[in-house]
Scaffold this active site. Structure first.
Site, PDB file in Angstrom:
ATOM      1  N   PRO A 281       0.851  -1.174  -0.067  1.00  0.00           N
ATOM      2  CA  PRO A 281       0.159  -0.009  -0.078  1.00  0.00           C
ATOM      3  C   PRO A 281       0.907   1.346   0.073  1.00  0.00           C
ATOM      4  CG  PRO A 281      -0.054  -1.023   2.053  1.00  0.00           C
ATOM      5  CD  PRO A 281       0.773  -1.739   1.440  1.00  0.00           C
TER       6      PRO A 281
ATOM      7  N   GLY B  69      -1.479   1.898  -4.264  1.00  0.00           N
ATOM      8  CA  GLY B  69      -2.264   0.604  -3.514  1.00  0.00           C
ATOM      9  C   GLY B  69      -3.175   1.471  -2.532  1.00  0.00           C
TER      10      GLY B  69
ATOM     11  N   ALA C 237      -1.161   9.578  -7.688  1.00  0.00           N
ATOM     12  CA  ALA C 237      -1.494   9.711  -6.219  1.00  0.00           C
ATOM     13  C   ALA C 237      -0.086   9.847  -5.540  1.00  0.00           C
ATOM     14  CB  ALA C 237      -1.963   8.112  -5.826  1.00  0.00           C
TER      15      ALA C 237
ATOM     16  N   LYS D 138       2.769   2.060 -22.638  1.00  0.00           N
ATOM     17  CA  LYS D 138       3.288   2.698 -21.232  1.00  0.00           C
ATOM     18  C   LYS D 138       4.700   2.428 -21.211  1.00  0.00           C
ATOM     19  CE  LYS D 138       2.782   4.684 -17.494  1.00  0.00           C
ATOM     20  NZ  LYS D 138       2.757   4.255 -16.166  1.00  0.00           N
TER      21      LYS D 138
ATOM     22  N   ASN E 131       7.664   5.313 -20.465  1.00  0.00           N
ATOM     23  CA  ASN E 131       8.271   5.389 -19.549  1.00  0.00           C
ATOM     24  C   ASN E 131       9.894   5.312 -19.904  1.00  0.00           C
ATOM     25  OD1 ASN E 131       6.379   3.476 -17.659  1.00  0.00           O
ATOM     26  ND2 ASN E 131       6.730   5.280 -17.199  1.00  0.00           N
TER      27      ASN E 131
ATOM     28  N   SER F  58       8.806   9.026 -11.639  1.00  0.00           N
ATOM     29  CA  SER F  58       8.986   7.854 -10.494  1.00  0.00           C
ATOM     30  C   SER F  58      10.497   7.771 -10.543  1.00  0.00           C
ATOM     31  CB  SER F  58       8.021   6.688 -10.519  1.00  0.00           C
ATOM     32  OG  SER F  58       8.510   5.976 -12.005  1.00  0.00           O
TER      33      SER F  58
HETATM   34  O1  KPL Z   1       4.669   6.977 -15.341  1.00  0.00           O
HETATM   35  C1  KPL Z   1       5.283   7.558 -15.375  1.00  0.00           C
HETATM   36  C2  KPL Z   1       6.387   7.707 -14.095  1.00  0.00           C
HETATM   37  O2  KPL Z   1       6.722   8.895 -13.613  1.00  0.00           O
HETATM   38  O3  KPL Z   1       6.693   6.786 -13.887  1.00  0.00           O
HETATM   39  C3  KPL Z   1       4.992   9.002 -16.016  1.00  0.00           C
HETATM   40  C4  KPL Z   1       4.121   8.734 -16.794  1.00  0.00           C
HETATM   41  C5  KPL Z   1       6.362   9.331 -16.703  1.00  0.00           C
HETATM   42  C6  KPL Z   1       4.721  10.079 -15.310  1.00  0.00           C
HETATM   43  O4  KPL Z   1       5.571  10.676 -14.446  1.00  0.00           O
END
Ligand code: KPL
Length: 295
Positions: A8, A12, A120, A175, A179, A245
């Site tokens: 979480p 999560g 989030a 996706k 990334n 991230s």
């Molecule tokens: O998925 C993302 C991440 O930061 O991991 C994006 C789409 C690049 C958004 O920041």
């Protein structure tokens, strides 16, 4: 439904609160040893969840795994012996490559893959902020997972928009491409997603995507090179102020998801006999940063 959330973190916790509010019996499995955890979404009242209760795992109809890709095996291995073979497993994280190993650990269970664009943020252990409304896509990885399209209404009722996508591998590859273009560059240069529109990054992103496109074609993912570029530009514009991230992981000296993003792409490239020099360079740059922390 009896639903357990393994990991979480921000996403999560968001799903835990939304699924519980929708009337499901939701428990958590986190690294914290506390038996009861409280989670609060925005300024709504806090909700209490049972945590690390093996009986909840045994009786779960669905386990939603929201740890990072590199933590999936480690997080699930102590639970494997307790998971019933009918329990549906849903994997929701950045990157690809974990489903293959989970399938061999739990060969009988329905396995569903998910990707979400909800944003989030967890400013503290207890509180979650829903920073951006997005879309979630779900789809089966194995045969029994492909029969779980009813999950669309379960997830959509809790947190719209959720769609069942029979071609989930297509969504996951797109996706992954996004990334590959955004995450390593923002992490190496410690910049926001929006800063990728300044020089010299657009030309580098174009090189990265030319290479990613070779693999999408080899994997028979139907998208044109123009559409791929437009999709990435759109995500950069929509998340301009965000720190990716990987940027955050590298900033905080946490292991990144590089092996499951660019690393996964490079592994596929190898199996097709294709070389991707720009992506290899970015992969090695992230690996070098991670290794420098242990020196
Ligand atoms: O998925 C993302 C991440 O930061 O991991 C994006 C789409 C690049 C958004 O920041």
């Amino acid at each position: 439904m009896n639903i357990a959330i393994v990991g979480p973190g921000a996403i999560g916790s968001l799903w835990a609160i939304k699924l519980k509010t929708a009337g499901h019996n939701v428990s958590l499995w986190s690294t914290s040893s506390e038996k009861i955890l409280a989670l609060q979404l925005g300024d709504q009242p806090a909700q209490q969840f049972s945590n690390r209760n093996l009986s909840e795992i045994k009786h779960a109809d669905l386990i939603l795994v929201t740890v990072k890709a590199w933590q999936v095996e480690q997080a699930l291995s102590p639970l494997i012996a307790h998971i019933h073979h009918d329990t549906i497993l849903v994997l929701m994280h950045n990157g690809m490559g974990t489903a293959e190993s989970l399938q061999s650990l739990l060969p009988k269970n329905p396995l569903v893959l998910a990707t979400t664009t909800h944003g989030a943020f967890k400013p503290s252990k207890q509180s979650v902020v829903h920073t951006g409304k997005g879309q979630t896509q779900l789809g089966g990885y194995n045969q029994s997972g492909s029969q779980c399209s009813f999950l669309e209404s379960v997830f959509n009722h809790a947190l719209p928009d959720t769609h069942w996508n029979p071609k989930i591998d297509h969504a996951l590859w797109i996706k992954l491409a996004i990334n590959c273009a955004i995450n390593p560059l923002t992490a190496i240069n410690q910049i926001t997603n929006g800063q990728l529109t300044s020089q010299p990054y657009p030309a580098v992103i174009s090189q990265v995507l030319d290479e990613v496109y070779l693999i999408l074609r080899a994997e028979q993912i139907a998208i044109s090179r123009d559409e791929l570029g437009q999709t990435v530009d759109h995500v950069i514009a929509a998340t301009a102020k965000n720190h990716s991230s990987m940027q955050q992981d590298i900033f905080h000296h946490r292991p990144s998801e590089i092996d499951f993003i660019t690393g996964y792409l490079l592994q596929c490239a190898k199996s097709h006999g294709i070389s991707l020099p720009k992506n290899l360079e970015l992969y090695q740059a992230i690996k070098q940063i991670e290794q420098s922390w242990n020196l």
